[in-house]
Design a protein around this motif. Structure first.
Motif, short mmCIF file in Angstrom:
data_model
loop_
_atom_site.label_atom_id
_atom_site.label_comp_id
_atom_site.label_asym_id
_atom_site.label_seq_id
_atom_site.Cartn_x
_atom_site.Cartn_y
_atom_site.Cartn_z
N GLY A 256 1.01 -1.33 -0.17
CA GLY A 256 0.02 -0.03 -0.20
C GLY A 256 0.84 1.25 0.12
O GLY A 256 2.26 1.13 0.23
N THR A 257 0.32 2.42 -0.06
CA THR A 257 0.93 3.54 0.06
C THR A 257 1.64 3.57 0.96
O THR A 257 1.31 3.44 2.16
N SER A 258 2.66 4.71 1.08
CA SER A 258 3.13 5.11 2.60
C SER A 258 2.26 5.69 3.44
O SER A 258 1.41 6.51 3.23
N GLY A 259 2.58 5.09 4.56
CA GLY A 259 1.64 5.61 5.76
C GLY A 259 0.09 4.98 5.69
O GLY A 259 -0.57 5.46 6.75
N ILE A 260 -0.15 4.26 5.27
CA ILE A 260 -1.54 3.68 5.13
C ILE A 260 -1.76 2.60 5.94
O ILE A 260 -2.99 2.11 6.37
N GLY A 261 -0.58 1.97 6.70
CA GLY A 261 -1.10 0.88 7.52
C GLY A 261 -0.35 -0.40 7.51
O GLY A 261 -0.74 -1.31 8.03
N LYS A 262 0.76 -0.44 6.49
CA LYS A 262 1.28 -1.80 6.09
C LYS A 262 2.03 -2.41 7.42
O LYS A 262 1.68 -3.45 7.73
N SER A 263 2.68 -1.44 8.14
CA SER A 263 3.35 -2.01 9.28
C SER A 263 2.41 -2.32 10.67
O SER A 263 2.77 -3.11 11.43
N PRO A 428 -6.66 -9.75 -11.09
CA PRO A 428 -8.04 -10.15 -10.76
C PRO A 428 -9.01 -8.97 -11.31
O PRO A 428 -8.74 -7.80 -11.13
N LYS A 429 -10.34 -9.37 -11.34
CA LYS A 429 -11.35 -8.39 -11.75
C LYS A 429 -11.86 -7.78 -10.39
O LYS A 429 -12.48 -8.31 -9.73
N TRP A 430 -11.68 -6.39 -10.23
CA TRP A 430 -11.81 -5.85 -9.11
C TRP A 430 -11.73 -4.41 -9.09
O TRP A 430 -10.67 -3.89 -9.59
N SER A 431 -12.75 -3.65 -8.71
CA SER A 431 -12.55 -2.06 -9.02
C SER A 431 -13.01 -1.37 -7.84
O SER A 431 -12.79 -0.16 -7.66
N ASP A 432 -13.74 -2.06 -6.78
CA ASP A 432 -14.37 -1.46 -5.68
C ASP A 432 -12.99 -1.31 -4.43
O ASP A 432 -12.68 -2.45 -4.12
N GLU A 433 -12.71 -0.14 -4.04
CA GLU A 433 -11.81 0.00 -3.13
C GLU A 433 -12.23 -0.27 -1.60
O GLU A 433 -13.35 -0.26 -1.33
N PRO A 434 -11.24 -0.56 -0.72
CA PRO A 434 -11.72 -1.04 0.34
C PRO A 434 -12.05 0.07 1.35
O PRO A 434 -11.76 1.06 1.10
N ALA A 435 -13.17 -0.04 2.42
CA ALA A 435 -13.36 1.13 3.36
C ALA A 435 -12.47 1.20 4.37
O ALA A 435 -11.26 0.27 4.41
N GLN A 436 -12.45 1.95 5.34
CA GLN A 436 -11.57 2.17 6.60
C GLN A 436 -11.58 0.88 7.16
O GLN A 436 -12.41 0.23 7.53
N GLN A 437 -10.46 0.49 7.56
CA GLN A 437 -9.93 -0.80 8.25
C GLN A 437 -10.40 -1.98 7.54
O GLN A 437 -10.30 -3.02 8.12
N GLU A 438 -10.28 -2.07 6.31
CA GLU A 438 -10.54 -2.92 5.17
C GLU A 438 -9.29 -3.16 4.34
O GLU A 438 -8.75 -2.02 4.02
N ILE A 439 -8.98 -4.27 3.96
CA ILE A 439 -8.25 -4.56 2.82
C ILE A 439 -8.70 -5.40 1.93
O ILE A 439 -9.68 -5.97 1.98
N LEU A 440 -7.82 -5.58 0.56
CA LEU A 440 -8.18 -6.41 -0.30
C LEU A 440 -7.47 -7.67 -0.17
O LEU A 440 -6.28 -7.66 -0.15
N VAL A 455 -10.00 -5.98 9.12
CA VAL A 455 -8.67 -6.61 10.24
C VAL A 455 -8.91 -5.64 11.24
O VAL A 455 -9.27 -4.50 11.37
N ASP A 456 -8.26 -6.33 12.28
CA ASP A 456 -8.50 -5.58 13.70
C ASP A 456 -7.11 -4.73 14.00
O ASP A 456 -6.38 -4.81 13.09
N ARG A 457 -7.12 -3.91 14.85
CA ARG A 457 -6.10 -3.17 15.27
C ARG A 457 -5.19 -3.88 16.14
O ARG A 457 -5.94 -4.59 16.78
N PRO A 458 -4.02 -3.88 16.10
CA PRO A 458 -3.18 -4.66 17.11
C PRO A 458 -3.25 -4.06 18.37
O PRO A 458 -3.58 -2.96 18.69
N LYS A 459 -3.14 -4.73 19.27
CA LYS A 459 -3.32 -4.63 20.68
C LYS A 459 -2.29 -3.57 21.10
O LYS A 459 -2.43 -2.70 22.02
#
Length: 568
Positions: A256-263, A428-440, A455-459
């Protein structure tokens, strides 16, 4: 190999009425010849086992007395894992006519219906003992001692994790140890309740069933062990269907782009690893994971990580390691990684560990420019999580081994397309982007369609490792003082160097970048500090400040946030 050991009960599992057939012994021999370990886990006392089973030396470890004694057939050394039985307790049982009565180094055993007398004496003496049943047998052991605890001691000596062990048994006292291993199997003659505990049941009974299981281990290895206890839960779609990754098969890609939540997602996965008891190692070029719970950090901004230290720490299955590469220059990190990876691969081949590798900034450590150079990767890149902004810059050989793609942010669909183009497949055929706290979530191996996964937030709160920005090497994210005409190229690879250069440059150069908003942009986009960027932007917009005053203001803003951390 993933299934590195077989742990088996003796009576009515390996043995049929006390005897082990030649066919079963032959199956055990083939399994051992494959490089796997054999463990015998029994309720019998050791001398009794040695008498009835002279071929016991084929096993690498024997756990006797239902977990209270550990024996190494190669050295013929035994080690008690619990205290000796109370002499007063044994004496009182004899006085009350308990027969038969067997007394081992720790265990006290008899037969039903003597359990009522045994329990009465335990209560009268106030002993911390428990009764374990094994069909008609009644075994008395200290609290906390069972086949699972004994197996854990054996695996510690062998340097193996229970995740890489297949266990097989037949009776009540096998519940704990079948739950403790990576894959639990009941022989066909096992009690119904044990079959419910087990992941699978053999078609054949007793030793023939164990031989059947041994053949399946040789044939299928990790494929045999596919079960819920092995999988890592990433999240679930809107219908509640879970999304999982497994420590076998192909690897995973988080992009994902920088700062989006990969880590943040990678941190969540490490928490899942800990919950399951998996050992993991994080390759951390920029010091982003030194905050993780349950890890030992090797290396920092001042000292490169020692490969020997990393491997020594990983030798203990209970130790997780974060390899901090801030002490290496950006262009040194791929070579360091190329030297470390064969060592990790060798440990995995011998011990099955670390179960999971997390490789951050994978495009720096495994760049496409190194195609043709060996990374000594295990087949199919099992249990490896690649984290990157630029999947297309990773070696194609590496990307082709990815099984699961997890794309984050508003450009998630584009990430899937970029990945597909990099490996030469149709997206893959997909065009709808995920909402907040969602991933593809796209599992290529199962050919399932792309799914939106919440996905959950880490504890553990994820905080940026400030020392990285203060004193590390930001590489491509460095700031360059170029001046009005672009005549300069003064590189500030971190915040402290930025302040050092800022003190020495001429006013015109300083003012050029200040009025262009370059400082706040760098703080926001590369240092990822929105608060610092906002303060710097206010200074940049204040045209009343003289060059010296604006320098002092910027320097104060940086030092107030980073100097204390950088010296900690």
């Amino acid at each position: 190999m993933y299934a590195l050991a077989l742990a088996t009960d003796y009576d009515e599992t390996l043995a049929d009425h006390g005897c082990v057939s030649a066919d079963t012994l032959e199956a055990m021999g083939k399994l051992k010849e494959s490089g796997r370990k054999l463990l015998l886990v029994t309720g019998r006392e050791l001398p009794d086992l040695q008498r009835v089973f002279p071929e016991h030396e084929i096993f690498d470890r024997i756990v006797a007395e239902n977990g209270a004694l550990l024996y190494d057939p190669a050295t013929r050394k035994a080690r008690s894992l619990a205290p000796a039985p109370s002499a007063a307790f044994v004496s009182r049982l004899r006085k009350r006519g308990v027969v038969p009565l067997y007394v081992g180094q720790t265990i006290v055993a008899t037969l039903v219906p003597n359990e009522a007398i045994v329990l009465d004496e335990i209560r009268k003496l106030g002993l911390e003992l428990k009764i374990i049943f094994n069909k008609g047998a009644v075994m008395v052991l200290p609290s906390g001692v069972n086949k699972a605890s004994g197996l854990a001691a054996a695996l510690k000596e062998l340097g193996l994790s229970p995740h890489n062990v297949v266990g097989v048994g037949d009776a009540e006292n096998d519940h704990a140890f079948l739950k403790a291993v990576g894959y639990g199997v009941a022989v066909a003659n096992a009690l119904p309740t044990l079959k419910e505990t087990a992941d699978a049941t053999t078609r054949a009974a007793r030793g023939a069933g164990v031989a059947e299981l041994a053949a399946k281990i040789l044939e299928k290895d990790a494929e045999l062990m596919a079960s819920s206890r092995q999988r890592i839960h990433v999240g679930a779609d809107r219908a509640g269907v879970p999304a999982v990754i497994s420590p076998y098969g192909g690897g995973s890609l988080i992009s994902g782009t920088s700062g989006i939540g990969k880590s943040t997602l990678a941190t969540l996965l490490t928490e899942r690893f800990v919950e399951k008891g998996y050992q993991f190692c994080v390759l951390d070029p920029e010091g982003d994971y030194s905050h993780l719970d349950n890890v030992v950090v090797v290396g920092d901004a001042d000292a490169p990580p020692s490969i020997r230290e990393v491997m020594d720490l990983l030798d203990n299955p209970a130790t997780n390691v974060a390899v901090n590469m801030l002490g290496l220059k950006t262009d040194e990190r791929p070579d360091y990684f190329a030297k470390l990876l064969p060592e990790l691969g060798s440990l995995r081949a011998r011990k099955g560990r670390p179960h999971w590798l997390v490789i951050d900034e994978a495009h720096h450590l495994m760049p496409a420019a190194r195609v043709g150079n060996s990374f000594a990767l295990p087949k199919d890149l099992p249990a490896t999580v690649l984290v990157t902004v630029h999947p297309n810059l990773i070696s194609r050989d590496v990307l082709q081994k990815v099984e699961t793609v997890m794309a984050l942010g508003a450009d998630a669909s584009q990430i899937l397309a970029t990945y597909s183009e990099a490996v030469g497949i149709d997206p893959p055929k997909w065009s709808d982007e995920p909402a907040q706290q969602e991933i593809l979530f796209w599992n290529r191996a199962t050919e399932q369609p792309v799914r939106k996964i919440k996905v959950d937030r880490p504890k553990q709160a994820r905080t940026r490792h400030k020392r990285k920005y203060a004193e590390g090497d930001l590489g491509d994210s460095s700031f360059y003082f170029r001046g009005l005409d672009g005549a300069l190229r003064l590189k500030a690879q971190n915040l402290m160097m930025f302040l050092h250069i800022a003190e020495g440059i001429d006013d015109a150069t300083w003012e050029h970048h200040l009025r262009s908003g370059d400082y706040s942009k760098w703080f926001r986009d590369q240092v990822k500090d929105k608060e610092l960027a906002a303060e710097a932007r206010a200074i940049e917009r204040n045209e009343k400040l003289e060059p010296g005053e604006s320098r002092d203001a910027i320097a104060h803003a940086v030092r107030s946030r980073y100097t204390g951390t950088s010296l900690a």
